[in-house]
Design an enzyme around this catalytic site. Structure first.
Site: not given
Length: 312
Positions: A168, A140
């Site tokens: 992400k 992330y």
């Protein structure tokens, strides 16, 4: 786009809000309703315990309740990835163990934060996490929260070694996102997925070659993001742009909060929850302390955006 059926994630994977009761406990009934709202919208996966899910505010017990509730509600229809976000490696590993025990499909981890780390230490962090679990790891990249931007070379190495299986990208750096897509493509990383965390530039990211998106606004209008993705997949870029522009306007609800009395996160999260409450998806729009809830006038702004988007 380079989506593969062997990727652990692709398409539209909204980061679920975490509905709370007026007293601040997890509202499991509303959480199940929210999951069904997203599934009905046609999403390709669900991400629990991200920033939009207020993961930093939840106790370990509450985190477990969220994962268990959503995994049980979904019943294998789509992947459920769980945030295991915490400051350092020894603190993340117990969250990994909890996510695995409760049936999550994959785990989402940031670089270490609060403590200052060197790129070599960030790389060691992800390698230690991967060695501690059988769950696939999703990196992330959210420098606004953790203070560190994940370098494209580092991500590519970790992808080549299958330490991480997806990323992400919530960096807001479209140049960096494009560099990452080119880097991983040239390295022929097997079944590695790149998803944008932006609500506002999904069409552009998909045109670069991103495999999907993790949009917080997808809680409110999941079907809109699914239409955007499907248009892009069909090379209907005019259609994708038109849907993105409609969602861009809808995202104006995130600025409903008065900045003289609250921060941007209170405004955005409060607006998402107010919208879900107005739509009848969740029972209470409460946000975690110390976030500040929207007042009646601000909620009316949210309602106006929903009406303009033909959602209310």
């Amino acid at each position: 786009m380079t989506s593969s059926h062997d990727q652990i994630l692709s398409g539209i994977v909204p980061p679920l809000c975490t509905p709370l009761t007026p007293s601040g406990e997890i509202d499991t009934t509303s959480l199940v309703r929210l999951a069904e709202h997203l599934l009905t919208g046609g999403v390709d996966g669900l991400f629990v315990l991200g920033s939009t899910g207020e993961v930093a505010f939840l106790t370990d017990e509450q985190r477990g309740i969220v994962i268990e509730t959503v995994v049980h509600a979904v019943r294998g229809r789509v992947p459920v990835v769980a945030g295991v976000i915490d400051t350092t490696t020894p603190r993340v590993i117990p969250h990994l163990e909890q996510a695995a025990a409760l049936g999550a499909t994959a785990a989402v981890a940031t670089a270490p934060f609060y403590t200052r780390t060197h790129p070599a230490e960030i790389e060691k962090h992800f390698r230690l996490l991967a060695s501690a679990t059988e769950l696939p790891i999703v990196a992330y990249d959210i420098p606004v929260s953790v203070g560190t931007k994940l370098d494209a070379g580092l991500v590519t190495r970790l992808a080549q070694d299958r330490v991480i299986r997806a990323v992400k990208d919530s960096s807001g750096d479209d140049t960096g996102l494009r560099q990452l897509i080119l880097s991983t493509s040239e390295a022929e990383t097997e079944d590695f997925a790149i998803l944008t965390g932006s609500e506002l530039t999904v069409d552009a990211a998909l045109s670069f070659g991103a495999d999907g998106a993790v949009p917080g606004l997808g809680n409110v209008d999941p079907a809109g993001y699914v239409r955007l993705f499907e248009a892009a997949r069909a090379d209907d870029w005019d259609g994708a742009r038109a849907e993105q522009e409609r969602l861009f306007a809808l995202f104006g609800l995130a600025k409903a909060g008065d900045t003289s009395r609250m921060g941007a996160a209170s405004s955005a999260l409060g607006a998402f929850k107010a919208a879900l409450h107005l739509l009848g998806v969740i029972d209470c729009p409460r946000v975690s302390d110390p976030y500040i809830p929207l007042d009646a006038a601000e909620t009316a702004i949210v309602a106006a955006h929903l009406e303009k988007a033909d959602l209310l």
